[in-house]
Design a protein around this motif. Sequence first.
Motif, PDB file in Angstrom:
ATOM      1  N   ARG A  44       1.558   9.224  -5.906  1.00 16.61           N
ATOM      2  CA  ARG A  44       1.587  10.598  -5.408  1.00 16.61           C
ATOM      3  C   ARG A  44       2.892  11.318  -5.733  1.00 16.61           C
ATOM      4  O   ARG A  44       2.898  12.507  -6.050  1.00 16.61           O
ATOM      5  CB  ARG A  44       1.351  10.601  -3.895  1.00 16.61           C
ATOM      6  N   PHE A  45       4.013  10.585  -5.648  1.00 15.32           N
ATOM      7  CA  PHE A  45       5.325  11.212  -5.830  1.00 15.32           C
ATOM      8  C   PHE A  45       6.059  10.721  -7.073  1.00 15.32           C
ATOM      9  O   PHE A  45       7.192  11.131  -7.319  1.00 15.32           O
ATOM     10  CB  PHE A  45       6.204  10.937  -4.601  1.00 15.32           C
ATOM     11  N   GLN A  46       5.437   9.809  -7.837  1.00 17.17           N
ATOM     12  CA  GLN A  46       6.107   9.193  -8.983  1.00 17.17           C
ATOM     13  C   GLN A  46       7.438   8.549  -8.559  1.00 17.17           C
ATOM     14  O   GLN A  46       8.442   8.582  -9.270  1.00 17.17           O
ATOM     15  CB  GLN A  46       6.378  10.216 -10.107  1.00 17.17           C
ATOM     16  N   LEU A  47       7.422   7.980  -7.365  1.00 20.09           N
ATOM     17  CA  LEU A  47       8.603   7.318  -6.819  1.00 20.09           C
ATOM     18  C   LEU A  47       8.356   5.817  -6.849  1.00 20.09           C
ATOM     19  O   LEU A  47       7.590   5.275  -6.054  1.00 20.09           O
ATOM     20  CB  LEU A  47       8.856   7.786  -5.383  1.00 20.09           C
ATOM     21  N   ASP A  48       9.005   5.127  -7.770  1.00 22.58           N
ATOM     22  CA  ASP A  48       8.825   3.689  -7.933  1.00 22.58           C
ATOM     23  C   ASP A  48       9.957   2.962  -7.219  1.00 22.58           C
ATOM     24  O   ASP A  48      11.061   2.842  -7.746  1.00 22.58           O
ATOM     25  CB  ASP A  48       8.800   3.325  -9.422  1.00 22.58           C
ATOM     26  N   LEU A  49       9.688   2.485  -6.008  1.00 26.93           N
ATOM     27  CA  LEU A  49      10.725   1.807  -5.239  1.00 26.93           C
ATOM     28  C   LEU A  49      11.161   0.504  -5.894  1.00 26.93           C
ATOM     29  O   LEU A  49      12.307   0.081  -5.743  1.00 26.93           O
ATOM     30  CB  LEU A  49      10.230   1.525  -3.819  1.00 26.93           C
ATOM     31  N   SER A  50      10.254  -0.146  -6.624  1.00 30.76           N
ATOM     32  CA  SER A  50      10.606  -1.417  -7.260  1.00 30.76           C
ATOM     33  C   SER A  50      11.758  -1.261  -8.235  1.00 30.76           C
ATOM     34  O   SER A  50      12.600  -2.137  -8.378  1.00 30.76           O
ATOM     35  CB  SER A  50       9.382  -1.994  -7.987  1.00 30.76           C
ATOM     36  N   SER A  51      11.806  -0.103  -8.903  1.00 31.86           N
ATOM     37  CA  SER A  51      12.871   0.121  -9.883  1.00 31.86           C
ATOM     38  C   SER A  51      14.192   0.476  -9.221  1.00 31.86           C
ATOM     39  O   SER A  51      15.244   0.458  -9.865  1.00 31.86           O
ATOM     40  CB  SER A  51      12.472   1.254 -10.833  1.00 31.86           C
ATOM     41  N   LEU A  52      14.148   0.813  -7.905  1.00 26.73           N
ATOM     42  CA  LEU A  52      15.354   1.206  -7.195  1.00 26.73           C
ATOM     43  C   LEU A  52      15.951   0.074  -6.387  1.00 26.73           C
ATOM     44  O   LEU A  52      17.105   0.151  -5.971  1.00 26.73           O
ATOM     45  CB  LEU A  52      15.051   2.377  -6.247  1.00 26.73           C
ATOM     46  N   MET A  53      15.174  -1.000  -6.160  1.00 23.20           N
ATOM     47  CA  MET A  53      15.621  -2.095  -5.326  1.00 23.20           C
ATOM     48  C   MET A  53      16.514  -3.047  -6.108  1.00 23.20           C
ATOM     49  O   MET A  53      16.436  -3.119  -7.338  1.00 23.20           O
ATOM     50  CB  MET A  53      14.423  -2.879  -4.778  1.00 23.20           C
ATOM     51  N   PRO A  54      17.373  -3.816  -5.395  1.00 19.48           N
ATOM     52  CA  PRO A  54      18.184  -4.843  -6.050  1.00 19.48           C
ATOM     53  C   PRO A  54      17.302  -5.856  -6.749  1.00 19.48           C
ATOM     54  O   PRO A  54      16.136  -6.055  -6.382  1.00 19.48           O
ATOM     55  CB  PRO A  54      18.952  -5.482  -4.873  1.00 19.48           C
ATOM     56  N   ARG A  55      17.862  -6.539  -7.730  1.00 19.34           N
ATOM     57  CA  ARG A  55      17.083  -7.493  -8.515  1.00 19.34           C
ATOM     58  C   ARG A  55      16.466  -8.585  -7.662  1.00 19.34           C
ATOM     59  O   ARG A  55      15.388  -9.083  -7.940  1.00 19.34           O
ATOM     60  CB  ARG A  55      17.979  -8.148  -9.584  1.00 19.34           C
ATOM     61  N   SER A  56      17.162  -9.001  -6.587  1.00 16.88           N
ATOM     62  CA  SER A  56      16.677 -10.082  -5.741  1.00 16.88           C
ATOM     63  C   SER A  56      15.372  -9.728  -5.059  1.00 16.88           C
ATOM     64  O   SER A  56      14.644 -10.600  -4.587  1.00 16.88           O
ATOM     65  CB  SER A  56      17.715 -10.448  -4.667  1.00 16.88           C
ATOM     66  N   ASN A  57      15.029  -8.432  -4.977  1.00 16.36           N
ATOM     67  CA  ASN A  57      13.814  -8.006  -4.310  1.00 16.36           C
ATOM     68  C   ASN A  57      12.700  -7.663  -5.288  1.00 16.36           C
ATOM     69  O   ASN A  57      11.690  -7.117  -4.918  1.00 16.36           O
ATOM     70  CB  ASN A  57      14.085  -6.783  -3.421  1.00 16.36           C
ATOM     71  N   LYS A  58      12.851  -7.980  -6.557  1.00 15.49           N
ATOM     72  CA  LYS A  58      11.887  -7.552  -7.577  1.00 15.49           C
ATOM     73  C   LYS A  58      11.221  -8.757  -8.242  1.00 15.49           C
ATOM     74  O   LYS A  58      11.087  -8.820  -9.447  1.00 15.49           O
ATOM     75  CB  LYS A  58      12.575  -6.677  -8.617  1.00 15.49           C
ATOM     76  N   ASP A  59      10.826  -9.713  -7.449  1.00 12.71           N
ATOM     77  CA  ASP A  59      10.224 -10.924  -8.001  1.00 12.71           C
ATOM     78  C   ASP A  59       8.711 -10.902  -7.905  1.00 12.71           C
ATOM     79  O   ASP A  59       8.070 -11.933  -8.002  1.00 12.71           O
ATOM     80  CB  ASP A  59      10.768 -12.153  -7.253  1.00 12.71           C
ATOM     81  N   GLU A  60       8.126  -9.725  -7.624  1.00  8.37           N
ATOM     82  CA  GLU A  60       6.677  -9.652  -7.448  1.00  8.37           C
ATOM     83  C   GLU A  60       5.961  -9.970  -8.759  1.00  8.37           C
ATOM     84  O   GLU A  60       6.380  -9.508  -9.799  1.00  8.37           O
ATOM     85  CB  GLU A  60       6.279  -8.235  -6.979  1.00  8.37           C
ATOM     86  N   LYS A  83       0.834  -1.211   0.000  1.00  5.93           N
ATOM     87  CA  LYS A  83       0.000   0.000   0.000  1.00  5.93           C
ATOM     88  C   LYS A  83       0.863   1.253   0.000  1.00  5.93           C
ATOM     89  O   LYS A  83       0.596   2.218  -0.726  1.00  5.93           O
ATOM     90  CB  LYS A  83      -0.918  -0.015   1.217  1.00  5.93           C
ATOM     91  N   LEU A  84       1.931   1.233   0.808  1.00  8.45           N
ATOM     92  CA  LEU A  84       2.841   2.377   0.875  1.00  8.45           C
ATOM     93  C   LEU A  84       3.553   2.583  -0.461  1.00  8.45           C
ATOM     94  O   LEU A  84       3.651   3.720  -0.947  1.00  8.45           O
ATOM     95  CB  LEU A  84       3.858   2.162   1.991  1.00  8.45           C
ATOM     96  N   LYS A  85       4.019   1.518  -1.060  1.00  5.62           N
ATOM     97  CA  LYS A  85       4.733   1.638  -2.332  1.00  5.62           C
ATOM     98  C   LYS A  85       3.823   2.171  -3.437  1.00  5.62           C
ATOM     99  O   LYS A  85       4.262   2.983  -4.266  1.00  5.62           O
ATOM    100  CB  LYS A  85       5.325   0.278  -2.730  1.00  5.62           C
ATOM    101  N   ARG A  86       2.585   1.726  -3.444  1.00  6.38           N
ATOM    102  CA  ARG A  86       1.648   2.209  -4.462  1.00  6.38           C
ATOM    103  C   ARG A  86       1.348   3.689  -4.287  1.00  6.38           C
ATOM    104  O   ARG A  86       1.244   4.441  -5.254  1.00  6.38           O
ATOM    105  CB  ARG A  86       0.359   1.394  -4.395  1.00  6.38           C
ATOM    106  N   MET A  87       1.203   4.115  -3.027  1.00  6.68           N
ATOM    107  CA  MET A  87       0.937   5.524  -2.767  1.00  6.68           C
ATOM    108  C   MET A  87       2.128   6.384  -3.182  1.00  6.68           C
ATOM    109  O   MET A  87       1.961   7.458  -3.779  1.00  6.68           O
ATOM    110  CB  MET A  87       0.626   5.731  -1.279  1.00  6.68           C
ATOM    111  N   LEU A  88       3.353   5.929  -2.884  1.00  7.04           N
ATOM    112  CA  LEU A  88       4.547   6.669  -3.274  1.00  7.04           C
ATOM    113  C   LEU A  88       4.653   6.777  -4.791  1.00  7.04           C
ATOM    114  O   LEU A  88       5.048   7.817  -5.328  1.00  7.04           O
ATOM    115  CB  LEU A  88       5.796   5.985  -2.714  1.00  7.04           C
TER     116      LEU A  88
END
Length: 223
Positions: free
Chosen positions: A207-223, A199-204
């Motif tokens: 609202r802020f055009q801040l995509d945390l998924s694109s900033l995280m290491p590859r190992s954390n992007k398996d969603e 929920k927090l990531k979607r709001m960011l």
Amino acid sequence: IDPSINARRLMQHAGTRLYLSKLKPEIRTKLLLRRGSEDSFHAGEYVWNDILSRLYVSSSSDHGSNGNFNDFLADVQLSFLMFLFLECHTSLEYWRDAISMCSLAVLPTDDATESATKSNNSDNNNLLQKHCNFFQQLLSIMHDQFMCIETEFFQEVEYSSGQKNFLIQALERLCGGFDDLVEGGEHSDIDGLKLVSLKLKRMLRDRFQLDLSSLMPRSNKDE
């Protein structure tokens, strides 16, 4: 205590200097140099546990550690309000440091990561499993706080420095740690924690055009 920052730079932070000055020399050396004899020593988790147990002593024995957590979370909310409405820079620093401290508690140090790799143990965030409710409340509070911040917050020179913004780094650590947790099983609270993180990531993002998924290491992007 950020393991990516050298000891000389760490000591330039007034709060860090004050905190370290009250520790035993052997603990201070471990935190600064990360050369503890135990491979499992995690600097961030040690600081988190120490501050909440020693500086946030609950006035009521009936509440136990929950009293410590509630007092700390109340300070996170109060410092944000004083920064937002009174433009208190000291409150901004406290808010920043409190969130950063919590994020560093779930990020293994280099030594802890190496130890986990050697033991074939991928569960480096045991703290999240033990205190799911605390971190779920923290993320819920942060979600509501970000809803009150102006949308240009991450571009403001006074508070931000691009991708090195303290909040972006802290959010990467927190959400990255939550994404690594395994849902279900005996730790059913983890499901709720991951939902709050999503929920927090979607709001960011919205609202802020801040995509945390694109900033995280590859190992954390398996969603």
